[in-house]
Scaffold this motif. Structure first.
Motif, PDB file in Angstrom:
ATOM      1  N   LEU A  26       0.838  -1.192   0.000  1.00  0.00           N
ATOM      2  CA  LEU A  26       0.000   0.000   0.000  1.00  0.00           C
ATOM      3  C   LEU A  26       0.876   1.247   0.000  1.00  0.00           C
ATOM      4  N   GLY A  27       0.463   2.206  -0.775  1.00  0.00           N
ATOM      5  CA  GLY A  27       1.225   3.448  -0.847  1.00  0.00           C
ATOM      6  C   GLY A  27       0.947   4.355   0.336  1.00  0.00           C
ATOM      7  N   PRO A  28       1.807   5.343   0.545  1.00  0.00           N
ATOM      8  CA  PRO A  28       1.588   6.265   1.660  1.00  0.00           C
ATOM      9  C   PRO A  28       0.456   7.245   1.354  1.00  0.00           C
ATOM     10  N   HIS A  29      -0.245   7.609   2.359  1.00  0.00           N
ATOM     11  CA  HIS A  29      -1.316   8.607   2.280  1.00  0.00           C
ATOM     12  C   HIS A  29      -0.688   9.970   2.542  1.00  0.00           C
ATOM     13  N   PRO A  30      -1.244  11.030   2.004  1.00  0.00           N
ATOM     14  CA  PRO A  30      -0.646  12.353   2.243  1.00  0.00           C
ATOM     15  C   PRO A  30      -0.417  12.663   3.717  1.00  0.00           C
ATOM     16  N   ARG A  31      -1.232  12.116   4.590  1.00  0.00           N
ATOM     17  CA  ARG A  31      -1.051  12.363   6.025  1.00  0.00           C
ATOM     18  C   ARG A  31      -0.118  11.345   6.669  1.00  0.00           C
ATOM     19  N   GLY A  32       0.596  10.571   5.840  1.00  0.00           N
ATOM     20  CA  GLY A  32       1.551   9.611   6.377  1.00  0.00           C
ATOM     21  C   GLY A  32       0.971   8.248   6.675  1.00  0.00           C
ATOM     22  N   GLN A  33      -0.337   8.080   6.538  1.00  0.00           N
ATOM     23  CA  GLN A  33      -0.964   6.795   6.800  1.00  0.00           C
ATOM     24  C   GLN A  33      -1.034   6.003   5.496  1.00  0.00           C
ATOM     25  N   PRO A  34      -0.964   4.672   5.578  1.00  0.00           N
ATOM     26  CA  PRO A  34      -1.065   3.884   4.351  1.00  0.00           C
ATOM     27  C   PRO A  34      -2.459   4.014   3.730  1.00  0.00           C
ATOM     28  N   VAL A  35      -2.513   3.981   2.414  1.00  0.00           N
ATOM     29  CA  VAL A  35      -3.785   4.019   1.701  1.00  0.00           C
ATOM     30  C   VAL A  35      -4.375   2.614   1.772  1.00  0.00           C
ATOM     31  N   PRO A  36      -5.628   2.487   2.218  1.00  0.00           N
ATOM     32  CA  PRO A  36      -6.198   1.146   2.332  1.00  0.00           C
ATOM     33  C   PRO A  36      -6.450   0.528   0.960  1.00  0.00           C
ATOM     34  N   SER A  37      -6.487  -0.785   0.947  1.00  0.00           N
ATOM     35  CA  SER A  37      -6.873  -1.480  -0.280  1.00  0.00           C
ATOM     36  C   SER A  37      -8.371  -1.277  -0.479  1.00  0.00           C
ATOM     37  N   PHE A  38      -8.823  -1.538  -1.700  1.00  0.00           N
ATOM     38  CA  PHE A  38     -10.255  -1.434  -1.962  1.00  0.00           C
ATOM     39  C   PHE A  38     -11.023  -2.382  -1.054  1.00  0.00           C
ATOM     40  N   GLU A  39     -10.514  -3.599  -0.885  1.00  0.00           N
ATOM     41  CA  GLU A  39     -11.218  -4.569  -0.042  1.00  0.00           C
ATOM     42  C   GLU A  39     -11.342  -4.087   1.400  1.00  0.00           C
ATOM     43  N   GLU A  40     -10.277  -3.530   1.945  1.00  0.00           N
ATOM     44  CA  GLU A  40     -10.328  -3.002   3.316  1.00  0.00           C
ATOM     45  C   GLU A  40     -11.334  -1.862   3.410  1.00  0.00           C
TER      46      GLU A  40
END
Length: 84
Positions: free
Chosen positions: A1-15
């Motif tokens: 999973l790639g990083p989110h702008p706020r530093g959190q991982p981007v969830p998968s579609f399933e999640e």
């Protein structure tokens, strides 16, 4: 999973879909609509997009899904309803 702008991982579609279903669908939809959404997720969307990070689902990925699904015999309107 790639990083989110706020530093959190981007969830998968399933999640994301699992969380959206439990928070939004179960709270706001009638049983028949919950069942319809659950079937669309299970039979179409999670198999196609489940492992992708949300930011990896592009217009091209959606068009590829539509092209593949058309070949299964579903009507274009049905495919658009699935994606909606």
């Amino acid at each position: 999973l790639g990083p989110h702008p706020r530093g959190q991982p981007v969830p998968s579609f399933e999640e994301f879909a699992r969380r959206w279903y439990s928070i939004y669908v179960e709270t706001n939809n009638k049983p028949s609509e919950r069942k319809a959404k659950r079937l669309v997720l299970r039979n179409h969307l999670v198999p196609a997009f489940g492992r992708l990070a949300l930011d990896g689902i592009t217009a091209l990925k959606a068009e590829e899904f539509k092209a593949r699904t058309l070949k299964t015999g579903l009507a274009p309107k049905s495919i658009n309803n699935i994606l909606a």
